[in-house]
Design a protein around this motif. Structure first.
Motif, short mmCIF file in Angstrom:
data_model
loop_
_atom_site.label_atom_id
_atom_site.label_comp_id
_atom_site.label_asym_id
_atom_site.label_seq_id
_atom_site.Cartn_x
_atom_site.Cartn_y
_atom_site.Cartn_z
N ARG A 168 -2.74 3.20 7.09
CA ARG A 168 -1.30 2.99 7.15
C ARG A 168 -0.57 4.34 7.15
NH1 ARG A 168 -2.57 -1.46 3.51
NH2 ARG A 168 -1.98 -3.45 4.47
N SER B 173 -6.48 4.66 14.28
CA SER B 173 -5.13 4.11 14.49
C SER B 173 -4.79 4.02 15.97
CB SER B 173 -4.10 5.00 13.78
OG SER B 173 -4.35 5.07 12.39
N SER C 8 5.06 1.54 2.89
CA SER C 8 5.12 1.59 4.35
C SER C 8 3.90 0.91 4.93
CB SER C 8 5.19 3.04 4.81
OG SER C 8 5.20 3.12 6.21
N GLY C 9 4.10 0.02 5.90
CA GLY C 9 3.01 -0.69 6.52
C GLY C 9 2.43 0.06 7.70
N LEU C 10 1.54 -0.59 8.42
CA LEU C 10 0.91 0.01 9.59
C LEU C 10 1.96 0.41 10.62
CD1 LEU C 10 -2.00 0.54 10.79
CD2 LEU C 10 -1.67 -1.61 12.05
N GLU D 291 -5.25 1.91 2.99
CA GLU D 291 -4.17 2.79 2.53
C GLU D 291 -4.02 4.01 3.44
OE1 GLU D 291 -3.08 5.68 -1.30
OE2 GLU D 291 -4.79 4.30 -1.40
N SER E 39 -1.27 6.35 10.49
CA SER E 39 -0.95 5.64 11.74
C SER E 39 0.41 6.04 12.29
CB SER E 39 -0.99 4.12 11.52
OG SER E 39 0.05 3.70 10.65
N ASP F 25 3.53 -6.41 8.19
CA ASP F 25 2.46 -5.97 7.29
C ASP F 25 2.70 -6.58 5.92
OD1 ASP F 25 0.69 -4.51 5.59
OD2 ASP F 25 0.68 -2.84 7.00
N SER G 123 0.83 -1.19 0.00
CA SER G 123 0.00 0.00 0.00
C SER G 123 0.87 1.25 0.00
CB SER G 123 -0.90 -0.01 1.24
OG SER G 123 -1.60 1.20 1.36
#
Length: 394
Positions: free
Chosen positions: A137, A376, A92-94, A134, A140, A170, A88
């Motif tokens: 993430r 988040s 960069s992930g969550l 999206e 957050s 992630d 996404s």
């Protein structure tokens, strides 16, 4: 998925011939093989097709698996990478974690596996929840930025560190074929949730509309034979018990099939305040703390009314929050929880019950990022309490 380029000629015996005009190749299929092939008219995983056909015709799983292998070898079926989610945003992930491959997530040492489900074909009013993963993430990282050392983040209110020593992987968003209705995305979601459960990690699914929870439950119950559901929502999402074909399933009735799942033994609902023409069907599986009743309740008393020998999935529809806190959702209703009320109830339940899955759904991003930050923050607290409870000695 069914391999492209072949034409089909039906035979009098109920089967068909597949013909590839470009090279004249022909494949004769009997009635059973044709029926199995057509299960992949909408791209699906082989295991989900085998499971579905086993439910309608017990003892057929071995036949289906053999037939699928033969069809793949003959070129009638080809693989589509539904089990490799697309990263996404900028990768960069969550909470700023890197997006990793599924195999790495399954074989790693992380506690949680984040899965994006950008699906909103199940809405009945306003679409847009497919953009939730999206945006969550991205925003957050204003709440927490995970670092390689797993040092967590300091909470000045409690003078403690949150998520210290906890790993989050992630795997990005589950992908869907362009132009379809997203069934392949749901098949992939179910498969990844099942893989995550088998690996002993907790799947954390970012929706998406609430209909995705049915597939999350399907994936969990492929590993956990007895499951409970903690359902935070402004709406009942349940009218009557259903099993079998899921024609007409959407985000407002998905619980009909969840309650009908024999592996799901209890559904505990919190925050329900929807006005309905008819009283929903009663079920001994369903317990409710409607409106704000859970705010005044003793958490220990609530837990005492729930089975003590189940593992639990927590599904959180953000419309359980009051619209003054959460305007960014498709079906707002006044009178819901404040952020602090929701955090207190969720944290108490996660402290007391073994949680094996989480999903946050129905966040519909808009120009204001504050609702995404709120979501988040709730998710961070939820994961912290789940991880802390999992690390307690038995």
């Amino acid at each position: 998925m069914i391999a492209p380029g072949a034409t089909r000629q039906d035979t009098p015996q109920g089967g068909a011939d597949l013909i590839w005009p470009q090279d004249g190749r022909r494949l004769a299929l009997g009635r059973t093989s044709l029926h199995i092939l057509m299960q992949f008219a909408v791209p699906a995983t082989a295991s989900s097709v085998a499971d579905r056909m086993e439910q309608s015709a017990p003892g057929s799983m071995e036949v289906v698996n053999r037939a699928v292998a033969t069809l793949v070898e003959a070129g009638a079926l080809c693989e589509r990478e539904v089990l490799h989610p697309t990263p996404s945003g900028r990768g960069s992930g969550l909470f700023g974690t890197p997006v990793v491959k599924i195999d790495d997530a399954m074989n790693g040492t992380d506690d949680f596996v984040v899965i994006g489900a950008p699906y909103d074909h199940g809405v009945t009013y306003r679409p847009g929840a497919r953009f939730g993963p999206e945006v969550l993430r991205r925003v957050s990282t204003t709440v927490y930025q995970a670092e390689a050392g797993r040092c967590g983040v300091y909470d000045v209110e409690t003078d403690s560190r949150l998520l210290a020593g906890v790993g989050i992987a992630d795997v990005g968003d589950v992908s869907a074929a362009p132009g379809g209705l997203g069934e392949d995305l749901l098949d992939g979601l179910e498969e990844i949730v099942a893989l995550t459960a088998h690996s002993g990690k907790v799947p954390v699914v970012l929706g998406g509309d609430h209909s995705i929870t049915l597939r999350v439950v399907d994936g969990l119950t492929r590993h956990h034979q007895r499951l409970g559901l903690l359902h935070f929502d402004a709406h009942h999402d349940f009218g009557k018990i259903r099993t079998g074909e899921r024609v007409g399933m959407h985000h407002g009735n998905f619980l009909d099939w969840v309650v009908g799942n024999q592996a799901v033994e209890c559904v505990a609902q919190f925050g329900i305040r929807q006005l309905t023409r008819n009283i929903p069907q009663e079920s001994e599986k369903v317990r409710r703390w409607p409106g704000l009743t859970a705010v005044a309740a003793d958490p220990a008393d609530m837990v005492s009314h729930l089975p003590s020998d189940l593992v639990w999935h927590l599904t959180f529809d953000v419309d359980v929050l009051d619209p003054s806190v959460m305007p960014s959702t498709g079906t707002v209703l006044p009178g819901g929880y404040t952020y602090r009320q929701a955090e207190t109830i969720v944290s108490a339940l996660c402290d007391a019950l073994p949680i094996v899955g989480v999903d946050f759904v129905e966040y519909l991003p808009g120009a204001d990022e504050a609702p995404g930050v709120t979501t988040s923050a709730l998710l961070l607290r939820t994961l912290h309490h789940i991880a802390a409870a999992r690390k307690k000695p038995l």
